[in-house]
Motif scaffolding. Structure first.
Motif, short mmCIF file in Angstrom:
data_model
loop_
_atom_site.label_atom_id
_atom_site.label_comp_id
_atom_site.label_asym_id
_atom_site.label_seq_id
_atom_site.Cartn_x
_atom_site.Cartn_y
_atom_site.Cartn_z
N ALA A 66 65.03 34.91 25.08
CA ALA A 66 65.16 33.47 25.33
C ALA A 66 65.88 33.19 26.64
O ALA A 66 65.50 32.30 27.40
N ILE A 67 66.89 33.98 26.92
CA ILE A 67 67.62 33.92 28.20
C ILE A 67 67.73 35.35 28.72
O ILE A 67 68.27 36.23 28.04
N ASP A 68 67.20 35.61 29.90
CA ASP A 68 67.24 36.95 30.48
C ASP A 68 67.60 36.83 31.96
O ASP A 68 66.78 36.48 32.81
N THR A 69 68.87 37.12 32.26
CA THR A 69 69.35 36.98 33.64
C THR A 69 68.86 38.10 34.55
O THR A 69 69.05 38.03 35.77
N THR A 70 68.23 39.12 33.98
CA THR A 70 67.70 40.20 34.83
C THR A 70 66.35 39.83 35.45
O THR A 70 65.89 40.50 36.37
N LYS A 71 65.74 38.77 34.96
CA LYS A 71 64.46 38.31 35.48
C LYS A 71 64.66 37.46 36.72
O LYS A 71 65.78 37.00 37.02
N PRO A 72 63.60 37.22 37.49
CA PRO A 72 63.69 36.27 38.61
C PRO A 72 64.13 34.88 38.11
O PRO A 72 63.96 34.55 36.93
N THR A 73 64.66 34.07 38.99
CA THR A 73 65.26 32.79 38.60
C THR A 73 64.29 31.93 37.79
O THR A 73 64.68 31.32 36.77
N ARG A 74 63.06 31.85 38.17
CA ARG A 74 62.09 30.99 37.49
C ARG A 74 61.70 31.52 36.11
O ARG A 74 61.12 30.79 35.31
N GLU A 75 62.02 32.77 35.84
CA GLU A 75 61.61 33.37 34.57
C GLU A 75 62.78 33.65 33.63
O GLU A 75 62.60 34.21 32.55
N GLN A 76 63.98 33.25 34.03
CA GLN A 76 65.15 33.59 33.23
C GLN A 76 65.19 32.83 31.89
O GLN A 76 65.61 33.38 30.88
N ILE A 77 64.75 31.57 31.90
CA ILE A 77 64.70 30.79 30.66
C ILE A 77 63.27 30.83 30.13
O ILE A 77 62.34 30.34 30.77
N LEU A 78 63.07 31.41 28.97
CA LEU A 78 61.74 31.69 28.44
C LEU A 78 60.89 30.42 28.30
O LEU A 78 59.71 30.42 28.68
N VAL A 79 61.47 29.35 27.79
CA VAL A 79 60.70 28.11 27.55
C VAL A 79 60.20 27.53 28.88
O VAL A 79 59.05 27.08 28.98
N GLN A 80 61.05 27.57 29.89
CA GLN A 80 60.65 27.04 31.19
C GLN A 80 59.56 27.90 31.83
O GLN A 80 58.65 27.38 32.50
N TRP A 81 59.66 29.21 31.62
CA TRP A 81 58.63 30.10 32.15
C TRP A 81 57.28 29.87 31.46
O TRP A 81 56.22 29.90 32.10
N ALA A 82 57.32 29.60 30.14
CA ALA A 82 56.08 29.46 29.38
C ALA A 82 55.44 28.08 29.52
O ALA A 82 54.23 27.95 29.30
N ALA A 83 56.22 27.06 29.88
CA ALA A 83 55.71 25.68 29.90
C ALA A 83 54.44 25.51 30.72
O ALA A 83 53.44 24.96 30.23
N PRO A 84 54.37 25.98 31.98
CA PRO A 84 53.13 25.79 32.74
C PRO A 84 51.97 26.65 32.23
O PRO A 84 50.81 26.27 32.34
N LEU A 85 52.29 27.80 31.61
CA LEU A 85 51.24 28.68 31.09
C LEU A 85 50.57 28.10 29.85
O LEU A 85 49.40 28.39 29.58
N PHE A 86 51.32 27.28 29.09
CA PHE A 86 50.74 26.65 27.91
C PHE A 86 49.58 25.71 28.27
O PHE A 86 48.69 25.48 27.46
N ARG A 87 49.61 25.21 29.49
CA ARG A 87 48.59 24.23 29.89
C ARG A 87 47.28 24.89 30.33
O ARG A 87 46.27 24.20 30.51
N ASP A 88 47.30 26.19 30.55
CA ASP A 88 46.11 26.90 31.05
C ASP A 88 45.72 27.99 30.06
O ASP A 88 46.36 29.04 29.97
#
Length: 468
Positions: free
Chosen positions: A392-414
């Motif tokens: 759900a929170i991964d600080t080892t990922k790039p900034t845009r991917e650290q919060i899982l919900v925010q990373w998944a939000a645009p992908l849900f639309r496609d």
């Protein structure tokens, strides 16, 4: 007891009389001339008795009564002296009432005199002591737990303790362990038996030889995140709520200033161990197992929301709180933050914001208004973790991917990018329709508007279809 009448100047005879109520001897002074009748009070049972004077010119008593009276006077002289002293002291106030006729008003006066304030005080004092002794001899599990744990003196905490006792109804079935029992079961809390560690404390594996039980012992840190109130709430919730998808609480201990919870042992640990904290040699969870875990967690929430009365809001759904038995059946654990849900016309419960960042619903985080939909949002995050294998929170990922919900939000639309969201460790071994269905459910649970999220019963139905 003394005479009911104060006019004893006409006759000075004395006689031992028998109380018809308790058969005690009463010494009295005749109120009038010989062979008169007078009411006297018994010093033993406080009953009013009517007796015939045995002295003076017109005596009607027999020689047998006189001889019996004189023998009783001789053998019990020491006791009668003490009784005469009490008789005069107790009945002195009632002496004037004998001159009054036996009317209803007189009887009321005598009744009120017999129950004097001092006697009432002694009577209630006796009852109070008896109640205290009874309470000590029959302590209830939860009542003693509330007493043993030091709560703060704030009215809010006292009210919370009272509410816990009221709901628990003093009938908590969990066992109370001593610290020595649990220390022996865990080999003095040996590091070799350590199963996990968190902000609340440590969890150890234990074994009780007497019952041949394998147990999980959670020793709460005195300075940890889980306080006395959370400890009490968890004991209460897990004692009153029973479901195959909720972990079973076997008992607790507050011995030696410790706060320890004893659960059934879950051999496969938590979902986090198999999904997010994999070791290089660990096998990743299959798609079927992941969906099985999701269904189990959803059914646990369904029981809390729609079957428990009053409903319960779990408030801390996350991967580390979903435990797995030997068959990968999911069970919810750690109910320290659970809250009784709104009842009647109320739509929410207002409380301080508690939970884990990344799983917490946005409206609850901003307003403190807690509803069942808060748990639905948290479930959406857990389901997304199961699908993607990401935290759900991964600080080892790039900034845009650290919060899982925010990373998944645009992908849900496609829809074309759905496959990219699947966990790479699955190696594309999953049904495509099942993936689409699971992502659709997760997307609905993660809606910004709480009213747009589905009920947990609808989520269970959707997850148990053949597509998933």
């Amino acid at each position: 007891m003394g005479l009911l009448s104060s006019s004893s100047r006409s006759c000075s005879c004395k006689k031992l009389l028998v109380c018809t109520c308790c058969c005690s001897w009463v010494r009295g002074v005749c109120a009038m001339r010989c062979s008169c009748k007078s009411l006297l009070g018994c010093a033993s049972c406080c009953s009013w008795i009517r007796a015939v004077c045995g002295g003076g010119g017109g005596a009607t008593t027999s020689a047998r009564e006189a001889s019996s009276s004189s023998q009783e006077t001789t053998t019990s002289e020491a006791k009668k002296k003490k009784k005469r002293k009490w008789v005069r002291g107790v009945c002195g106030k009632a002496a004037r009432e004998a001159e009054e006729p036996l009317t209803m008003e007189t009887m009321k006066k005598r009744k009120s005199t017999a129950t004097s304030p001092e006697l009432e005080k002694n009577k209630w004092g006796t009852k109070k002591i008896w109640r205290k002794k009874k309470g000590k001899s029959e302590p209830s599990g939860l009542a003693s737990l509330v007493k043993d744990i030091s709560l703060s003196n704030s009215p809010k905490h006292r009210a919370a303790a009272g509410e816990i006792l009221r709901i628990g109804n003093h009938n908590i079935p969990s066992r109370v362990f001593t610290f020595r029992q649990l220390a022996d079961a865990t080999n003095s809390f040996s590091p070799e038996n350590l199963l996990g560690e968190g902000g609340f404390g440590r969890v150890y594996r234990g074994y009780i030889p007497d019952t041949m039980e394998v147990i999980a012992v959670k020793q709460l840190d005195k300075d940890g995140l889980q306080g006395n109130r959370e400890f009490l709430v968890e004991v209460l919730m897990l004692c009153l709520l029973h479901h195959p998808n909720l972990v079973t609480l076997l008992g607790y201990s507050t011995d030696c200033d410790q706060r320890i919870l004893v659960y059934e042992y879950m051999p496969l640990g938590s979902l986090q161990d198999h999904l997010l904290d994999l070791t290089p040699n660990s096998q990743p969870l299959s798609w079927h197992t992941r969906m099985k875990i999701a269904v189990g967690a959803a059914r646990g929430i369904e029981y809390l929301h729609e079957i428990a009365n009053p409903p319960v809001i779990y408030r801390d759904l996350k991967a580390s709180n979903i435990l797995l038995d030997g068959g990968f059946n999911a069970k919810l654990s750690d109910f320290g933050l659970a809250k009784l849900g709104p009842v009647g016309d109320k739509s929410h419960v207002t409380t301080r914001v508690m939970g884990t960042y990344g799983y917490c619903a946005p409206e609850y985080a901003m307003t403190g208004k807690l509803t069942k939909m808060s748990d639905i949002y948290s479930f959406g995050v857990v389901l997304l973790e199961l699908i993607t294998g990401r935290r759900a929170i991964d600080t080892t990922k790039p900034t845009r991917e650290q919060i899982l919900v925010q990373w998944a939000a645009p992908l849900f639309r496609d829809k074309k990018k759905f496959v990219k969201m699947a966990d790479p460790l699955l190696d594309r071994k999953f049904p495509l329709k099942g993936l689409y269905q699971a992502l659709a459910i997760s997307s609905m649970c993660l809606q910004e508007e709480a009213s747009s999220r589905p009920l947990i019963s609808d989520v269970v139905t959707a997850l148990t279809t053949k597509k998933c």
